[in-house]
Every structure is written in structure tokens, then in C-alpha cells.
Design an enzyme around this catalytic site. Sequence first.
Site, short mmCIF file in Angstrom:
data_model
loop_
_atom_site.label_atom_id
_atom_site.label_comp_id
_atom_site.label_asym_id
_atom_site.label_seq_id
_atom_site.Cartn_x
_atom_site.Cartn_y
_atom_site.Cartn_z
N HIS A 195 -3.12 7.47 1.61
CA HIS A 195 -3.54 6.13 1.20
C HIS A 195 -4.91 5.87 1.79
CE1 HIS A 195 -3.86 1.91 0.63
NE2 HIS A 195 -3.65 1.61 1.89
N CYS A 223 0.81 -1.23 0.00
CA CYS A 223 0.00 0.00 0.00
C CYS A 223 0.85 1.28 0.00
CB CYS A 223 -0.95 0.00 1.20
SG CYS A 223 -2.11 -1.35 1.13
N ASN A 271 -9.91 0.06 -0.57
CA ASN A 271 -8.45 0.11 -0.49
C ASN A 271 -7.88 -0.51 -1.78
OD1 ASN A 271 -5.74 -0.27 0.02
ND2 ASN A 271 -6.03 -1.12 2.07
O1 UT7 Z 1 -3.76 -0.71 3.58
C1 UT7 Z 1 -2.92 -1.50 4.33
C2 UT7 Z 1 -3.12 -1.33 5.75
N1 UT7 Z 1 -4.39 -1.88 6.15
C3 UT7 Z 1 -5.09 -1.26 7.03
O2 UT7 Z 1 -4.68 -0.18 7.39
C4 UT7 Z 1 -6.30 -1.90 7.61
C5 UT7 Z 1 -6.30 -1.66 9.07
N2 UT7 Z 1 -7.39 -2.27 9.81
C6 UT7 Z 1 -8.66 -1.89 9.65
O3 UT7 Z 1 -9.01 -1.10 8.82
C7 UT7 Z 1 -9.68 -2.47 10.64
O4 UT7 Z 1 -8.98 -3.14 11.66
C8 UT7 Z 1 -10.70 -3.44 10.00
C9 UT7 Z 1 -11.67 -2.66 9.16
C10 UT7 Z 1 -9.97 -4.47 9.16
C11 UT7 Z 1 -11.49 -4.16 11.08
O5 UT7 Z 1 -12.12 -3.23 11.96
P1 UT7 Z 1 -11.99 -3.39 13.54
O6 UT7 Z 1 -12.81 -2.32 14.13
O7 UT7 Z 1 -10.50 -3.38 13.85
O8 UT7 Z 1 -12.65 -4.78 13.80
P2 UT7 Z 1 -12.03 -6.11 14.44
O9 UT7 Z 1 -11.04 -6.73 13.50
O10 UT7 Z 1 -11.54 -5.82 15.84
O11 UT7 Z 1 -13.30 -7.03 14.53
C12 UT7 Z 1 -14.44 -6.68 15.32
C13 UT7 Z 1 -15.51 -7.71 15.11
C14 UT7 Z 1 -15.01 -9.15 15.22
O12 UT7 Z 1 -16.02 -9.92 15.85
P3 UT7 Z 1 -15.93 -10.28 17.41
O13 UT7 Z 1 -14.64 -11.04 17.57
O14 UT7 Z 1 -15.92 -8.96 18.13
O15 UT7 Z 1 -17.15 -11.08 17.65
C15 UT7 Z 1 -14.89 -9.60 13.79
O16 UT7 Z 1 -15.03 -10.99 13.63
O17 UT7 Z 1 -16.05 -7.60 13.78
C16 UT7 Z 1 -16.06 -8.88 13.15
N3 UT7 Z 1 -15.88 -8.69 11.71
C17 UT7 Z 1 -16.91 -8.46 10.88
N4 UT7 Z 1 -18.24 -8.38 11.08
C18 UT7 Z 1 -19.02 -8.14 10.03
C19 UT7 Z 1 -14.72 -8.64 11.01
N5 UT7 Z 1 -14.98 -8.43 9.72
C20 UT7 Z 1 -16.34 -8.31 9.61
C21 UT7 Z 1 -17.21 -8.05 8.53
N6 UT7 Z 1 -18.53 -7.96 8.78
N7 UT7 Z 1 -16.75 -7.85 7.26
#
Ligand code: UT7
Length: 324
Positions: free
Chosen positions: A251, A115, A281
Site C-alpha cells: 500500500h 487502505c 495515497n
Molecule cells: O494509508 C493509511 C495510513 N496512513 C498512513 O500511514 C500515514 C501515516 N503518517 C504519515 O505518513 C506521516 O505521519 C505524515 C506524512 C502524515 C506526517 O509526517 P510526520 O513526519 O509524522 O510529521 P508530523 O505529523 O509529526 O508533523 C511535523 C510538523 C508539525 O509541525 P510542528 O508541530 O513540528 O511545528 C506539523 O504541523 O510538520 C507540520 N506539518 C506540515 N508542514 C508543512 C504537517 N503537515 C504539514 C504540511 N506542510 N503539509
Amino acid sequence: MSELRSHIRGVGGYLPQHVLTNQDLAAMVETSDDWIRERTGIRERHIAEEGELTSDIAVEASRLALERAGIAPGEVDLIVLATTTPDQTFPATATAVQAKLATGEGAAFDVQAVCSGFLFALATADSMLRQGLFRTALVIGAETFSRIIDWSDRTTCVLFGDGGGAVVMQAEAGAPGAGGGVIAHHVRTDGTKSGLLYVDGGVSSTRTIGHVRMQGNKVFKHAVANISSAVQAILDDNGLGPDDIDWFVPHQANQRILDGVAKKLAIDEDRVISTVAEHGNTSAASIPLALNAAIEDHRVRPGQLILSEAMGGGFSWGASLFRI
Ligand code: UT7
């Protein structure tokens, strides 16, 4: 005495026609439009057609950038293409772009910094132009990220999209220290964090292409911290404050990252270009695509000071400062 400096002559972008909405994804995996919009800001992303290659996307974006610059492909003697999703393992996808555009005699190669790739490519091309090795460069970020997505993994498949953006740069002699053009770069990597964001395949390891794997919440925290430190470093090194910058073109990974960095550095959110809702992204393509969008809607205007920043797999991150 004059010194060579790189100047941006034209910017172009290209998005594949097919749009994949959050609702489409909700029919494929257990997710919802609400979750995706709340956690990322993404509404939709573009996906390449079968047979539409990264080089095809790069060529479309480059043609537009060259046309706007009023520069013929034959004048281009350097192509630096940032991509994580090359047409083939080798040769470099930049060489396919060179052939398809029929550019002039020179060099074409790829840069791999995921990225952050566009910023690494910009720094590389800028250095070569300043040294006088080449005169007219195409710096491209282009991806078919959809090809390395596990479409059954809801934690990653909702985030990414395909597309490409390109910038035409030319070396020009000017008075030392004169303003204008490409001004500064700050690029860094930390290989100890590679396990947090990677592809679980590769030529030398599995002999497969593999799929994107990410511990999103851990990457998120590092993204805000690393991007903020890169932006602060480039501002400090150039004796600038956030208010001196006309536009921040980051980005586009997650609207919450854009907001987090803006808050941490007291950057006015109205001066942050965001295309994450429409593009998702697009990895190395996201910065030139966002820049292109902001030029097309006349927010970014000639002479303005732009600060770009990114963070991605590796980890790799950085910032670049330039006048458009
Ligand atoms: O470009 C390269 C660099 N990449 C990035 O910068 C990405 C950085 N990370 C992010 O943007 C975020 O961490 C995400 C968007 C990927 C995830 O958001 P989050 O607020 O960090 O969520 P999380 O990973 O902590 O997950 C929270 C909950 C989990 O469920 P439990 O364990 O709380 O029951 C996940 O399983 O959300 C669940 N979850 C989803 N639910 C519905 C994860 N993906 C999804 C989904 N739909 N697509």
C-alpha cells in the site's frame, strides 16, 4: 482429488486525468513541495473530475483488466469492490459496476477496510472462488478520496489521491498443494485504535459525509509495526524468507513507511514497488494501481511471486501472497 484455486488472469488500473502537484497545494495551504517530498515521497496525485464517480473509475480499471485477461464481462459472476468512498450510501458501488459493465448473473458487493480494503476484498473473493460459489471474479480497489478531504487541513490534504485498480481472478481445479495462483492471506483489525485515523461524519452518527482526520505520526509508528508483523507472519506460515519473494507490492501511503518496513525485515529496496510519488495515497486502490504500473513497465512478469501488504483506518492491516 483436485482442489479449487484462484488464479489471476489480468490486471488493470485507471487514474483520473487531472493532476494536482505539490506546487498546486502550496498555493492552497501553508505547505511546500520540499516538506511533502521529504516527509512522504509524494510529488503529485490524480483528482477525479466533478461527476466522475468511484464506479466510473472502477469500471475503467476493470475493462482494462478484463481485456488483458481476454475475458468477456459476461463471464464475471462475482464483483468485490473495496472502497471507502462509495457512489451512494446504498446500494453497494459494486452493483453500479455490475450494471455499467453488464457482467453475468452473480453477486456484487463492497468491502470497507479503508487502505487495507483491497487485501480484504482479495481474501473474500479468493475464499468464495475456492468454495466453488463463483468462477470468475473482479476484485477492485477504487476511490474518490478527494471527496472526503478537508482541503484546508494541510496535515491530510497533501497525502491522498483518486484512482482505481482491478484484478480478474478465476477458479481452476488443480492438484492439492500445487503452486501458483493466490496462495495465502493474513488480515487483522484493531478497533481500539480507530480514533487515530477516521472520518468525522457518517450516516448513523452525524448524517453527513465528514472529512478525514488523522494523528499522522502515531499512525506512522503503528503502520511500520503492523505491516512488518503481517509480512513476517505470512512469510513464516508459508515457510518463506524475504529473498523468496520476487516483488513486494505495498500500500502506498508514505515512502518512509515503505523504507521502514523494508529495513526492519531486511527486504531489498530494489524489489519494493513504489508509486507513491506519482499517485499519492489512493487508499484501497493503491495496491492494484502499483501492481498494474509494475506489470505495464515489465518489472512484474508472469509466474513471479508477489507479496502485498497494507495498513489503514480501523486499524486494519494485512498481507497477501500470490503468483501473478
Ligand atoms: O494509508 C493509511 C495510513 N496512513 C498512513 O500511514 C500515514 C501515516 N503518517 C504519515 O505518513 C506521516 O505521519 C505524515 C506524512 C502524515 C506526517 O509526517 P510526520 O513526519 O509524522 O510529521 P508530523 O505529523 O509529526 O508533523 C511535523 C510538523 C508539525 O509541525 P510542528 O508541530 O513540528 O511545528 C506539523 O504541523 O510538520 C507540520 N506539518 C506540515 N508542514 C508543512 C504537517 N503537515 C504539514 C504540511 N506542510 N503539509
